[in-house]
Design a protein around this motif. Structure first.
Motif, mmCIF file in Angstrom:
data_model
loop_
_atom_site.group_PDB
_atom_site.id
_atom_site.type_symbol
_atom_site.label_atom_id
_atom_site.label_comp_id
_atom_site.label_asym_id
_atom_site.label_seq_id
_atom_site.Cartn_x
_atom_site.Cartn_y
_atom_site.Cartn_z
ATOM 1 N N CYS A 63 10.713 104.907 36.120
ATOM 2 C CA CYS A 63 11.810 104.550 37.009
ATOM 3 C C CYS A 63 11.528 105.053 38.416
ATOM 4 O O CYS A 63 10.533 105.738 38.649
ATOM 5 C CB CYS A 63 13.121 105.125 36.479
ATOM 6 N N ASN A 64 12.427 104.710 39.334
ATOM 7 C CA ASN A 64 12.285 105.069 40.747
ATOM 8 C C ASN A 64 10.922 104.659 41.294
ATOM 9 O O ASN A 64 10.229 105.439 41.923
ATOM 10 C CB ASN A 64 12.533 106.558 40.967
ATOM 11 N N GLY A 65 10.544 103.440 41.010
ATOM 12 C CA GLY A 65 9.291 102.910 41.537
ATOM 13 C C GLY A 65 8.059 103.566 40.945
ATOM 14 O O GLY A 65 7.010 103.575 41.572
ATOM 15 N N GLY A 66 8.168 104.128 39.750
ATOM 16 C CA GLY A 66 7.028 104.764 39.092
ATOM 17 C C GLY A 66 6.852 106.226 39.431
ATOM 18 O O GLY A 66 5.909 106.859 38.978
ATOM 19 N N SER A 67 7.771 106.807 40.212
ATOM 20 C CA SER A 67 7.634 108.215 40.580
ATOM 21 C C SER A 67 8.145 109.163 39.503
ATOM 22 O O SER A 67 7.821 110.340 39.506
ATOM 23 C CB SER A 67 8.368 108.502 41.893
ATOM 24 N N GLU A 68 8.945 108.630 38.566
ATOM 25 C CA GLU A 68 9.463 109.436 37.467
ATOM 26 C C GLU A 68 9.330 108.640 36.175
ATOM 27 O O GLU A 68 9.158 107.427 36.197
ATOM 28 C CB GLU A 68 10.927 109.798 37.705
ATOM 29 N N ARG A 69 9.422 109.353 35.049
ATOM 30 C CA ARG A 69 9.348 108.668 33.763
ATOM 31 C C ARG A 69 10.398 109.228 32.826
ATOM 32 O O ARG A 69 10.880 110.343 33.001
ATOM 33 C CB ARG A 69 7.954 108.759 33.159
ATOM 34 N N ILE A 70 10.754 108.437 31.832
ATOM 35 C CA ILE A 70 11.749 108.836 30.843
ATOM 36 C C ILE A 70 11.004 109.129 29.548
ATOM 37 O O ILE A 70 10.209 108.309 29.083
ATOM 38 C CB ILE A 70 12.800 107.738 30.638
ATOM 39 N N VAL A 71 11.247 110.323 29.002
ATOM 40 C CA VAL A 71 10.569 110.733 27.779
ATOM 41 C C VAL A 71 11.569 110.827 26.632
ATOM 42 O O VAL A 71 12.741 111.144 26.829
ATOM 43 C CB VAL A 71 9.818 112.068 27.957
ATOM 44 N N TYR A 72 11.077 110.526 25.447
ATOM 45 C CA TYR A 72 11.883 110.493 24.218
ATOM 46 C C TYR A 72 11.482 111.662 23.339
ATOM 47 O O TYR A 72 10.289 111.960 23.182
ATOM 48 C CB TYR A 72 11.618 109.176 23.493
ATOM 49 N N GLU A 73 12.476 112.310 22.767
ATOM 50 C CA GLU A 73 12.205 113.378 21.812
ATOM 51 C C GLU A 73 13.195 113.260 20.668
ATOM 52 O O GLU A 73 14.402 113.138 20.882
ATOM 53 C CB GLU A 73 12.339 114.748 22.476
#
Length: 85
Positions: A63-73
């Motif tokens: 997200c945010n243009g590839g500057s952040e990512r969402i991780v699943y746990e």
């Protein structure tokens, strides 16, 4: 021939526009959570981390243009006690 190439170039340009769109992290996190809930997944967490953060959890979106990512746990379910009679 030039018309076909021009139309092909325009179609290609228009189709790649959404790939560069900046989606807010909270919006994407909610969409992913809704999809997981619809599939019946329980006891999980979705967290936003920096793109280059050292994290072993599974990346499920950026997200945010590839500057952040969402991780699943996957979280451990809450323990339930069974009363003996």
């Amino acid at each position: 021939m030039k018309t076909v190439l021009t139309l092909l170039a325009i179609a290609l340009f228009l189709s790649t526009g959404s790939a560069w769109a900046r989606k807010p992290c909270e919006e994407l996190r909610q969409e992913i959570a809704a999809g997981l809930d619809a599939k019946g997944v329980r006891n999980y967490s979705l967290n936003v981390v920096a793109k280059d953060a050292d994290d072993a959890r599974k990346t499920v979106g950026t997200c945010n243009g590839g500057s952040e990512r969402i991780v699943y746990e996957r979280a451990q379910p809450a323990a339930t006690t069974v009363a003996k009679r």
